[in-house]
Design a protein around this motif. Structure first.
Motif, PDB file in Angstrom:
ATOM      1  N   LYS A 228       0.684  -1.243  -0.045  1.00 34.66           N
ATOM      2  CA  LYS A 228       0.062   0.011   0.150  1.00 34.66           C
ATOM      3  C   LYS A 228       0.911   1.256   0.203  1.00 34.66           C
ATOM      4  CE  LYS A 228      -3.832  -1.818   2.637  1.00 34.66           C
ATOM      5  NZ  LYS A 228      -4.600  -1.485   3.962  1.00 34.66           N
ATOM      6  N   LEU A 229       2.184   1.101   0.318  1.00 33.75           N
ATOM      7  CA  LEU A 229       3.017   2.326   0.288  1.00 33.75           C
ATOM      8  C   LEU A 229       2.886   3.269  -0.680  1.00 33.75           C
ATOM      9  CD1 LEU A 229       5.234   3.466   2.248  1.00 33.75           C
ATOM     10  CD2 LEU A 229       6.818   2.448   0.625  1.00 33.75           C
ATOM     11  N   PRO A 230       2.862   2.792  -1.971  1.00 31.12           N
ATOM     12  CA  PRO A 230       2.711   4.113  -2.948  1.00 31.12           C
ATOM     13  C   PRO A 230       1.291   4.893  -2.908  1.00 31.12           C
ATOM     14  CG  PRO A 230       3.577   1.967  -4.116  1.00 31.12           C
ATOM     15  CD  PRO A 230       3.059   1.642  -2.541  1.00 31.12           C
ATOM     16  N   ASP A 231       0.300   4.359  -2.508  1.00 28.76           N
ATOM     17  CA  ASP A 231      -0.867   4.826  -2.381  1.00 28.76           C
ATOM     18  C   ASP A 231      -0.749   5.711  -0.997  1.00 28.76           C
ATOM     19  OD1 ASP A 231      -2.159   3.909  -4.469  1.00 28.76           O
ATOM     20  OD2 ASP A 231      -3.114   2.232  -3.543  1.00 28.76           O
ATOM     21  N   PHE A 232      -0.126   5.336   0.077  1.00 28.78           N
ATOM     22  CA  PHE A 232       0.025   6.208   1.121  1.00 28.78           C
ATOM     23  C   PHE A 232       0.937   7.370   0.858  1.00 28.78           C
ATOM     24  CE2 PHE A 232       0.123   2.329   4.416  1.00 28.78           C
ATOM     25  CZ  PHE A 232      -1.196   2.150   4.276  1.00 28.78           C
ATOM     26  N   LEU A 233       1.777   7.030   0.075  1.00 28.47           N
ATOM     27  CA  LEU A 233       2.848   8.341  -0.338  1.00 28.47           C
ATOM     28  C   LEU A 233       2.051   9.231  -1.307  1.00 28.47           C
ATOM     29  CD1 LEU A 233       6.233   6.493  -0.841  1.00 28.47           C
ATOM     30  CD2 LEU A 233       5.234   7.698   1.175  1.00 28.47           C
ATOM     31  N   ARG A 234       1.289   8.768  -2.218  1.00 26.26           N
ATOM     32  CA  ARG A 234       0.574   9.707  -3.076  1.00 26.26           C
ATOM     33  C   ARG A 234      -0.262  10.417  -2.325  1.00 26.26           C
ATOM     34  NH1 ARG A 234       0.646   6.476  -7.167  1.00 26.26           N
ATOM     35  NH2 ARG A 234      -0.954   4.958  -6.256  1.00 26.26           N
ATOM     36  N   ARG A 235      -1.082   9.855  -1.108  1.00 27.52           N
ATOM     37  CA  ARG A 235      -2.184  10.761  -0.450  1.00 27.52           C
ATOM     38  C   ARG A 235      -1.217  11.771   0.476  1.00 27.52           C
ATOM     39  NH1 ARG A 235      -6.181  13.895   0.112  1.00 27.52           N
ATOM     40  NH2 ARG A 235      -6.770  14.146   2.156  1.00 27.52           N
ATOM     41  N   ARG A 236      -0.138  11.451   1.116  1.00 25.39           N
ATOM     42  CA  ARG A 236       0.780  12.180   1.845  1.00 25.39           C
ATOM     43  C   ARG A 236       1.222  13.391   0.921  1.00 25.39           C
ATOM     44  NH1 ARG A 236       3.123  10.788   6.727  1.00 25.39           N
ATOM     45  NH2 ARG A 236       2.496   8.783   7.414  1.00 25.39           N
ATOM     46  N   GLU A 237       1.494  13.209  -0.509  1.00 27.46           N
ATOM     47  CA  GLU A 237       2.093  14.224  -1.074  1.00 27.46           C
ATOM     48  C   GLU A 237       0.876  15.294  -1.413  1.00 27.46           C
ATOM     49  OE1 GLU A 237       5.058  14.563  -2.276  1.00 27.46           O
ATOM     50  OE2 GLU A 237       4.510  16.576  -3.076  1.00 27.46           O
ATOM     51  N   GLU A 238      -0.529  14.757  -1.583  1.00 26.92           N
ATOM     52  CA  GLU A 238      -1.682  15.693  -1.959  1.00 26.92           C
ATOM     53  C   GLU A 238      -1.841  16.394  -0.717  1.00 26.92           C
ATOM     54  OE1 GLU A 238      -4.424  12.639  -4.563  1.00 26.92           O
ATOM     55  OE2 GLU A 238      -5.096  13.108  -2.372  1.00 26.92           O
ATOM     56  N   ILE A 239      -1.794  16.029   0.644  1.00 28.92           N
ATOM     57  CA  ILE A 239      -1.960  16.899   1.566  1.00 28.92           C
ATOM     58  C   ILE A 239      -0.985  18.007   2.093  1.00 28.92           C
ATOM     59  CG2 ILE A 239      -2.084  16.571   4.299  1.00 28.92           C
ATOM     60  CD1 ILE A 239      -3.285  13.892   3.844  1.00 28.92           C
ATOM     61  N   PHE A 240       0.450  17.252   1.704  1.00 32.66           N
ATOM     62  CA  PHE A 240       1.493  18.363   1.658  1.00 32.66           C
ATOM     63  C   PHE A 240       1.287  19.450   0.804  1.00 32.66           C
ATOM     64  CE2 PHE A 240       5.615  20.090   0.713  1.00 32.66           C
ATOM     65  CZ  PHE A 240       6.006  20.392   2.011  1.00 32.66           C
ATOM     66  N   GLN A 241       0.945  19.086  -0.416  1.00 34.06           N
ATOM     67  CA  GLN A 241       0.702  20.233  -1.382  1.00 34.06           C
ATOM     68  C   GLN A 241      -0.221  21.221  -1.161  1.00 34.06           C
ATOM     69  OE1 GLN A 241       3.034  21.079  -3.352  1.00 34.06           O
ATOM     70  NE2 GLN A 241       4.315  19.149  -3.408  1.00 34.06           N
ATOM     71  N   SER A 242      -1.332  20.785  -0.521  1.00 32.45           N
ATOM     72  CA  SER A 242      -2.518  21.271  -0.173  1.00 32.45           C
ATOM     73  C   SER A 242      -2.176  22.411   0.926  1.00 32.45           C
ATOM     74  CB  SER A 242      -3.765  20.534   0.139  1.00 32.45           C
ATOM     75  OG  SER A 242      -4.779  21.365   0.811  1.00 32.45           O
ATOM     76  N   TYR A 243      -1.390  21.862   1.926  1.00 31.83           N
ATOM     77  CA  TYR A 243      -0.805  22.820   2.992  1.00 31.83           C
ATOM     78  C   TYR A 243      -0.036  23.884   2.299  1.00 31.83           C
ATOM     79  CZ  TYR A 243      -2.127  19.929   6.880  1.00 31.83           C
ATOM     80  OH  TYR A 243      -2.668  19.214   7.944  1.00 31.83           O
ATOM     81  N   ASN A 244       1.043  23.440   1.454  1.00 30.53           N
ATOM     82  CA  ASN A 244       2.046  24.169   0.638  1.00 30.53           C
ATOM     83  C   ASN A 244       1.194  25.199  -0.195  1.00 30.53           C
ATOM     84  OD1 ASN A 244       4.991  24.393   0.524  1.00 30.53           O
ATOM     85  ND2 ASN A 244       4.711  23.549  -1.579  1.00 30.53           N
ATOM     86  N   SER A 245       0.161  25.040  -0.772  1.00 32.41           N
ATOM     87  CA  SER A 245      -0.430  25.993  -1.513  1.00 32.41           C
ATOM     88  C   SER A 245      -0.617  27.469  -0.964  1.00 32.41           C
ATOM     89  CB  SER A 245      -1.737  25.477  -2.085  1.00 32.41           C
ATOM     90  OG  SER A 245      -2.771  25.352  -1.087  1.00 32.41           O
ATOM     91  N   ILE A 246      -0.832  27.331   0.533  1.00 31.17           N
ATOM     92  CA  ILE A 246      -1.023  28.857   1.067  1.00 31.17           C
ATOM     93  C   ILE A 246       0.163  29.026   2.520  1.00 31.17           C
ATOM     94  CG2 ILE A 246      -3.341  29.309   0.194  1.00 31.17           C
ATOM     95  CD1 ILE A 246      -4.055  28.183   3.250  1.00 31.17           C
ATOM     96  N   LEU A 247       0.801  27.788   2.786  1.00 27.31           N
ATOM     97  CA  LEU A 247       1.530  27.808   4.008  1.00 27.31           C
ATOM     98  C   LEU A 247       3.022  27.989   3.655  1.00 27.31           C
ATOM     99  CD1 LEU A 247      -0.807  25.670   6.588  1.00 27.31           C
ATOM    100  CD2 LEU A 247      -0.707  28.158   6.237  1.00 27.31           C
ATOM    101  N   ASN A 248       3.835  28.157   4.610  1.00 32.54           N
ATOM    102  CA  ASN A 248       5.285  28.387   4.338  1.00 32.54           C
ATOM    103  C   ASN A 248       5.934  26.820   5.134  1.00 32.54           C
ATOM    104  OD1 ASN A 248       7.810  28.967   4.072  1.00 32.54           O
ATOM    105  ND2 ASN A 248       8.114  30.112   5.892  1.00 32.54           N
TER     106      ASN A 248
END
Ligand SMILES: Cc1ncc(COP(=O)(O)O)c(C=O)c1O
Length: 335
Positions: A228-248
Protein backbone atom coordinates in the motif's frame (compact mmCIF):
# COMPACT_ATOMS: atom_id res chain seq x y z
CA UNK A 1 -10.20 15.23 17.76
CA UNK A 2 -7.77 15.34 14.81
CA UNK A 3 -4.61 13.51 15.99
CA UNK A 4 -1.15 14.57 14.87
CA UNK A 5 -0.41 11.14 13.47
CA UNK A 6 -2.16 7.83 12.98
CA UNK A 7 -1.38 4.43 11.39
CA UNK A 8 -3.54 3.48 8.39
CA UNK A 9 -4.87 -0.05 8.93
CA UNK A 10 -7.95 -1.86 7.62
CA UNK A 11 -9.43 -5.24 6.79
CA UNK A 12 -6.41 -6.43 4.77
CA UNK A 13 -4.06 -6.07 7.73
CA UNK A 14 -6.67 -7.79 9.93
CA UNK A 15 -6.93 -10.70 7.49
CA UNK A 16 -3.15 -11.03 7.21
CA UNK A 17 -2.81 -11.15 11.00
CA UNK A 18 -5.69 -13.62 11.27
CA UNK A 19 -4.02 -15.94 8.76
CA UNK A 20 -0.85 -16.01 10.87
CA UNK A 21 -2.78 -16.60 14.10
CA UNK A 22 -4.73 -19.47 12.54
CA UNK A 23 -1.52 -21.01 11.16
CA UNK A 24 -0.18 -21.41 14.70
CA UNK A 25 3.33 -20.31 13.57
CA UNK A 26 4.18 -17.01 15.24
CA UNK A 27 7.98 -16.73 15.32
CA UNK A 28 10.25 -15.68 12.44
CA UNK A 29 9.43 -17.85 9.43
CA UNK A 30 7.96 -17.62 5.96
CA UNK A 31 6.21 -14.25 6.38
CA UNK A 32 9.48 -12.65 7.53
CA UNK A 33 11.30 -14.17 4.54
CA UNK A 34 8.59 -12.86 2.18
CA UNK A 35 8.73 -9.41 3.76
CA UNK A 36 12.51 -9.29 3.32
CA UNK A 37 12.23 -10.45 -0.29
CA UNK A 38 9.53 -7.92 -1.18
CA UNK A 39 11.51 -5.16 0.47
CA UNK A 40 14.49 -6.10 -1.71
CA UNK A 41 12.25 -5.99 -4.81
CA UNK A 42 10.90 -2.61 -3.71
CA UNK A 43 14.44 -1.17 -3.47
CA UNK A 44 15.69 -2.97 -6.58
CA UNK A 45 18.11 -5.14 -4.58
CA UNK A 46 18.87 -8.81 -5.26
CA UNK A 47 17.01 -11.23 -2.91
CA UNK A 48 18.53 -11.81 0.53
CA UNK A 49 20.02 -8.31 0.83
CA UNK A 50 17.55 -7.22 3.54
CA UNK A 51 17.25 -8.36 7.16
CA UNK A 52 14.03 -7.75 9.11
CA UNK A 53 14.53 -6.88 12.78
CA UNK A 54 12.58 -5.73 15.84
CA UNK A 55 12.87 -1.95 15.39
CA UNK A 56 14.67 0.85 13.59
CA UNK A 57 16.89 1.31 16.64
CA UNK A 58 17.83 -2.39 16.57
CA UNK A 59 18.58 -2.00 12.84
CA UNK A 60 20.85 0.97 13.59
CA UNK A 61 22.67 -0.89 16.35
CA UNK A 62 23.25 -3.91 14.10
CA UNK A 63 24.53 -1.71 11.28
CA UNK A 64 26.96 -0.01 13.69
CA UNK A 65 28.05 -3.37 15.07
CA UNK A 66 28.68 -4.71 11.54
CA UNK A 67 30.80 -1.64 10.72
CA UNK A 68 32.78 -2.17 13.94
CA UNK A 69 31.80 1.15 15.50
CA UNK A 70 33.25 0.30 18.92
CA UNK A 71 35.69 3.07 20.00
CA UNK A 72 35.28 4.78 16.60
CA UNK A 73 34.16 8.40 16.16
CA UNK A 74 30.59 8.20 14.87
CA UNK A 75 29.04 11.41 13.51
CA UNK A 76 25.31 12.13 13.57
CA UNK A 77 23.09 15.22 13.90
CA UNK A 78 22.22 16.91 17.21
CA UNK A 79 18.77 17.52 15.70
CA UNK A 80 17.33 14.01 15.49
CA UNK A 81 15.40 11.28 17.34
CA UNK A 82 17.53 10.11 20.31
CA UNK A 83 17.45 6.58 18.89
CA UNK A 84 20.76 7.36 17.15
CA UNK A 85 22.47 8.27 20.42
CA UNK A 86 21.27 5.06 22.10
CA UNK A 87 22.35 2.85 19.20
CA UNK A 88 25.81 4.47 18.99
CA UNK A 89 26.29 4.10 22.76
CA UNK A 90 25.19 0.44 22.68
CA UNK A 91 27.67 -0.20 19.86
CA UNK A 92 30.46 1.41 21.93
CA UNK A 93 30.98 4.30 19.51
CA UNK A 94 32.20 7.79 20.46
CA UNK A 95 29.56 10.33 19.47
CA UNK A 96 30.41 13.35 17.31
CA UNK A 97 27.38 15.64 17.07
CA UNK A 98 26.93 17.89 14.03
CA UNK A 99 24.68 20.87 13.25
CA UNK A 100 21.81 21.03 10.75
CA UNK A 101 21.78 23.17 7.60
CA UNK A 102 20.25 26.64 7.76
CA UNK A 103 16.97 25.91 6.02
CA UNK A 104 16.74 22.16 6.30
CA UNK A 105 16.34 19.71 9.16
CA UNK A 106 19.12 17.65 7.59
CA UNK A 107 22.83 17.68 8.34
CA UNK A 108 25.08 20.26 6.82
CA UNK A 109 27.25 17.71 4.99
CA UNK A 110 30.28 19.99 4.68
CA UNK A 111 30.98 19.21 8.37
CA UNK A 112 31.83 15.64 7.39
CA UNK A 113 35.07 16.94 5.89
CA UNK A 114 35.98 19.23 8.78
CA UNK A 115 35.65 16.77 11.65
CA UNK A 116 37.80 13.76 12.47
CA UNK A 117 35.15 11.15 11.77
CA UNK A 118 35.40 7.38 11.29
CA UNK A 119 31.80 6.77 10.26
CA UNK A 120 28.51 8.63 10.08
CA UNK A 121 24.81 7.94 10.58
CA UNK A 122 22.93 10.23 8.20
CA UNK A 123 19.15 10.53 8.45
CA UNK A 124 16.84 11.92 5.77
CA UNK A 125 14.63 13.85 8.17
CA UNK A 126 10.92 14.49 7.57
CA UNK A 127 11.23 12.58 4.26
CA UNK A 128 13.57 15.17 2.70
CA UNK A 129 16.42 13.21 1.09
CA UNK A 130 20.11 14.11 1.06
CA UNK A 131 22.42 13.35 -1.86
CA UNK A 132 25.43 11.52 -0.38
CA UNK A 133 27.28 10.94 -3.67
CA UNK A 134 30.15 13.27 -2.80
CA UNK A 135 30.96 11.36 0.41
CA UNK A 136 31.89 7.99 -1.03
CA UNK A 137 35.06 7.65 1.08
CA UNK A 138 33.35 7.77 4.46
CA UNK A 139 31.51 4.66 5.75
CA UNK A 140 27.90 5.85 6.03
CA UNK A 141 24.79 4.31 7.56
CA UNK A 142 21.84 5.86 5.77
CA UNK A 143 18.98 6.30 8.25
CA UNK A 144 15.77 6.07 6.20
CA UNK A 145 13.42 5.72 9.19
CA UNK A 146 11.54 8.83 8.03
CA UNK A 147 12.10 8.50 4.30
CA UNK A 148 10.94 5.10 2.95
CA UNK A 149 10.23 5.74 -0.74
CA UNK A 150 12.18 9.01 -1.13
CA UNK A 151 14.60 9.12 -4.09
CA UNK A 152 17.99 10.60 -5.00
CA UNK A 153 18.88 10.71 -8.71
CA UNK A 154 15.95 8.38 -9.47
CA UNK A 155 16.96 5.72 -6.90
CA UNK A 156 15.31 4.93 -3.58
CA UNK A 157 17.24 6.06 -0.51
CA UNK A 158 18.88 3.30 1.54
CA UNK A 159 21.66 2.24 -0.81
CA UNK A 160 23.83 5.35 -1.00
CA UNK A 161 26.01 4.34 1.96
CA UNK A 162 27.41 1.03 3.20
CA UNK A 163 24.18 0.12 5.03
CA UNK A 164 20.64 1.51 5.05
CA UNK A 165 18.13 1.17 7.86
CA UNK A 166 14.33 1.60 7.99
CA UNK A 167 11.77 1.84 10.80
CA UNK A 168 8.24 0.45 10.77
CA UNK A 169 7.16 2.03 14.04
CA UNK A 170 3.36 2.61 14.30
CA UNK A 171 3.40 6.18 12.99
CA UNK A 172 6.12 5.83 10.36
CA UNK A 173 5.33 5.74 6.62
CA UNK A 174 4.33 2.09 6.92
CA UNK A 175 4.18 -0.16 9.98
CA UNK A 176 4.78 -3.80 10.86
CA UNK A 177 2.27 -4.02 13.73
CA UNK A 178 3.63 -1.11 15.74
CA UNK A 179 7.34 -1.93 15.82
CA UNK A 180 9.86 -3.25 13.32
CA UNK A 181 12.86 -2.37 11.22
CA UNK A 182 14.90 -3.44 8.19
CA UNK A 183 18.63 -3.41 7.44
CA UNK A 184 19.67 -3.34 3.76
CA UNK A 185 22.97 -3.30 1.93
CA UNK A 186 24.50 -3.91 -1.47
CA UNK A 187 27.31 -5.67 0.40
CA UNK A 188 26.30 -9.32 0.84
CA UNK A 189 29.11 -9.90 3.37
CA UNK A 190 27.76 -7.24 5.73
CA UNK A 191 24.18 -8.48 5.34
CA UNK A 192 25.22 -12.08 6.09
CA UNK A 193 27.01 -10.91 9.28
CA UNK A 194 23.89 -9.01 10.38
CA UNK A 195 21.57 -11.94 9.61
CA UNK A 196 23.84 -14.24 11.58
CA UNK A 197 23.87 -11.86 14.59
CA UNK A 198 20.04 -11.65 14.73
CA UNK A 199 19.53 -15.01 16.47
CA UNK A 200 21.57 -17.35 18.63
CA UNK A 201 19.66 -20.65 18.77
CA UNK A 202 21.23 -23.86 17.45
CA UNK A 203 24.76 -22.47 16.87
CA UNK A 204 27.73 -24.32 18.29
CA UNK A 205 30.54 -21.84 17.54
CA UNK A 206 30.50 -19.90 20.87
CA UNK A 207 30.11 -16.55 19.07
CA UNK A 208 28.12 -13.85 20.94
CA UNK A 209 24.84 -12.91 19.28
CA UNK A 210 21.46 -11.46 20.29
CA UNK A 211 17.74 -11.83 19.60
CA UNK A 212 16.48 -9.17 17.16
CA UNK A 213 13.96 -11.36 15.33
CA UNK A 214 10.77 -9.97 13.81
CA UNK A 215 7.60 -12.03 14.37
CA UNK A 216 5.35 -13.49 11.66
CA UNK A 217 2.53 -11.20 12.81
CA UNK A 218 4.72 -8.12 12.33
CA UNK A 219 5.93 -9.28 8.92
CA UNK A 220 2.43 -10.19 7.67
CA UNK A 221 1.21 -6.67 8.41
CA UNK A 222 4.43 -5.14 7.05
CA UNK A 223 3.86 -6.98 3.75
CA UNK A 224 0.36 -5.54 3.34
CA UNK A 225 1.60 -2.06 4.23
CA UNK A 226 4.52 -2.29 1.80
CA UNK A 227 2.07 -3.01 -1.04
CA UNK A 228 0.00 0.00 0.00
CA UNK A 229 3.02 2.29 0.39
CA UNK A 230 2.76 3.96 -3.06
CA UNK A 231 -0.88 4.94 -2.31
CA UNK A 232 0.07 6.13 1.17
CA UNK A 233 2.85 8.30 -0.28
CA UNK A 234 0.55 9.71 -2.97
CA UNK A 235 -2.06 10.77 -0.41
CA UNK A 236 0.62 12.29 1.83
CA UNK A 237 1.92 14.28 -1.16
CA UNK A 238 -1.60 15.61 -1.89
CA UNK A 239 -2.02 16.76 1.70
CA UNK A 240 1.44 18.34 1.74
CA UNK A 241 0.77 20.23 -1.51
CA UNK A 242 -2.56 21.44 -0.15
CA UNK A 243 -0.80 22.92 2.91
CA UNK A 244 2.03 24.18 0.71
CA UNK A 245 -0.37 26.11 -1.55
CA UNK A 246 -0.90 28.71 1.17
CA UNK A 247 1.52 27.98 4.02
CA UNK A 248 5.28 28.30 4.42
CA UNK A 249 6.15 24.57 4.50
CA UNK A 250 9.65 23.16 4.92
CA UNK A 251 10.76 21.43 1.70
CA UNK A 252 13.88 20.71 -0.33
CA UNK A 253 15.33 23.78 -2.04
CA UNK A 254 14.24 24.67 -5.59
CA UNK A 255 17.68 23.90 -7.00
CA UNK A 256 17.50 20.33 -5.60
CA UNK A 257 14.13 19.55 -7.13
CA UNK A 258 15.56 17.92 -10.28
CA UNK A 259 17.70 15.49 -8.32
CA UNK A 260 15.81 14.85 -5.08
CA UNK A 261 12.34 13.36 -4.68
CA UNK A 262 11.06 13.83 -1.13
CA UNK A 263 8.21 11.96 0.51
CA UNK A 264 6.03 13.62 3.12
CA UNK A 265 6.63 11.99 6.47
CA UNK A 266 6.12 15.30 8.23
CA UNK A 267 4.37 18.50 7.14
CA UNK A 268 6.54 21.08 8.91
CA UNK A 269 5.50 24.71 8.92
CA UNK A 270 8.12 27.46 9.38
CA UNK A 271 6.83 30.15 11.71
CA UNK A 272 8.02 32.59 14.36
CA UNK A 273 4.99 31.77 16.52
CA UNK A 274 4.92 28.00 16.95
CA UNK A 275 3.18 27.99 20.35
CA UNK A 276 0.48 30.39 19.21
CA UNK A 277 -0.37 28.10 16.27
CA UNK A 278 -0.25 24.93 18.38
CA UNK A 279 -2.59 26.50 20.97
CA UNK A 280 -5.01 27.79 18.36
CA UNK A 281 -5.27 24.35 16.75
CA UNK A 282 -5.57 22.70 20.19
CA UNK A 283 -8.56 24.92 21.00
CA UNK A 284 -10.31 23.20 18.05
CA UNK A 285 -9.11 19.76 19.17
CA UNK A 286 -6.41 19.51 16.50
CA UNK A 287 -3.02 18.20 17.59
CA UNK A 288 0.10 19.86 16.18
CA UNK A 289 3.54 19.60 17.78
CA UNK A 290 7.04 21.03 17.74
CA UNK A 291 8.72 18.15 15.90
CA UNK A 292 11.93 18.34 17.94
CA UNK A 293 11.78 20.52 21.06
CA UNK A 294 14.73 22.51 22.39
CA UNK A 295 15.17 20.04 25.29
CA UNK A 296 15.33 17.15 22.80
CA UNK A 297 18.46 18.51 21.07
CA UNK A 298 21.27 16.03 21.71
CA UNK A 299 23.86 18.75 22.45
CA UNK A 300 24.15 22.21 23.99
CA UNK A 301 22.17 24.67 21.86
CA UNK A 302 25.06 27.13 21.70
CA UNK A 303 27.10 24.63 19.66
CA UNK A 304 24.26 23.88 17.23
CA UNK A 305 22.74 27.24 16.25
CA UNK A 306 20.91 25.99 13.14
CA UNK A 307 19.41 23.04 15.00
CA UNK A 308 18.41 25.33 17.86
CA UNK A 309 16.77 27.74 15.44
CA UNK A 310 14.69 24.85 14.04
CA UNK A 311 13.37 24.06 17.52
CA UNK A 312 12.09 27.67 17.76
CA UNK A 313 10.57 28.04 14.29
CA UNK A 314 8.77 24.81 13.38
CA UNK A 315 5.34 23.25 13.84
CA UNK A 316 4.49 19.77 12.60
CA UNK A 317 0.92 19.60 11.24
CA UNK A 318 -1.22 16.45 10.94
CA UNK A 319 -0.37 14.41 7.81
CA UNK A 320 -1.37 10.77 7.30
CA UNK A 321 -3.26 8.92 4.55
CA UNK A 322 -6.66 8.84 6.35
CA UNK A 323 -6.70 12.62 7.00
CA UNK A 324 -9.62 14.03 4.97
CA UNK A 325 -9.54 17.05 2.62
CA UNK A 326 -12.14 18.67 4.86
CA UNK A 327 -9.85 18.40 7.90
CA UNK A 328 -6.88 19.70 5.89
CA UNK A 329 -8.99 22.73 4.92
CA UNK A 330 -10.02 23.35 8.54
CA UNK A 331 -6.36 23.28 9.61
CA UNK A 332 -5.32 25.64 6.79
CA UNK A 333 -8.06 28.12 7.68
CA UNK A 334 -7.03 28.19 11.33
CA UNK A 335 -3.37 29.07 10.64
C1 LIG B 1 15.50 9.25 12.17
C2 LIG B 1 15.15 8.07 13.02
N1 LIG B 1 16.01 7.06 13.12
C3 LIG B 1 15.73 5.97 13.85
C4 LIG B 1 14.54 5.84 14.55
C5 LIG B 1 14.28 4.64 15.36
O1 LIG B 1 13.25 3.83 14.90
P1 LIG B 1 12.40 2.92 15.87
O2 LIG B 1 11.41 3.78 16.58
O3 LIG B 1 11.74 1.92 14.96
O4 LIG B 1 13.33 2.24 16.83
C6 LIG B 1 13.62 6.88 14.45
C7 LIG B 1 12.39 6.85 15.16
O5 LIG B 1 11.64 6.75 15.75
C8 LIG B 1 13.91 8.03 13.68
O6 LIG B 1 13.05 9.05 13.57
Amino acid sequence: MIPHNKPTLDIEEEQAAQKVIRSGWLTQGREVENFEREFCHFLGLPDEHAVAVTSGTAALFMALWALKASKKRVAFPAYVCSSLRHAVAMAGGVEVLLDSSVNSPNLNLSQLEQERIDLAVIPHLYGLPLDLSSHKDLPIIEDCAQATGAKVSGKFVGLQGKIGIFSFYATKLMTSAGQGGMVVSNDRGLIDMIRDYREFDCRNDQKRRFNFQMTELQASIGLVQLRKLPDFLRRREEIFQSYNSILNMMDISKKDKLNLKPIRYRAVLRTNNPHQIINKLASKKIKAIIPIEEWELLGDKSFFPNAHNLTQTTVSLPIYPSLTDKNVDIIKQLI
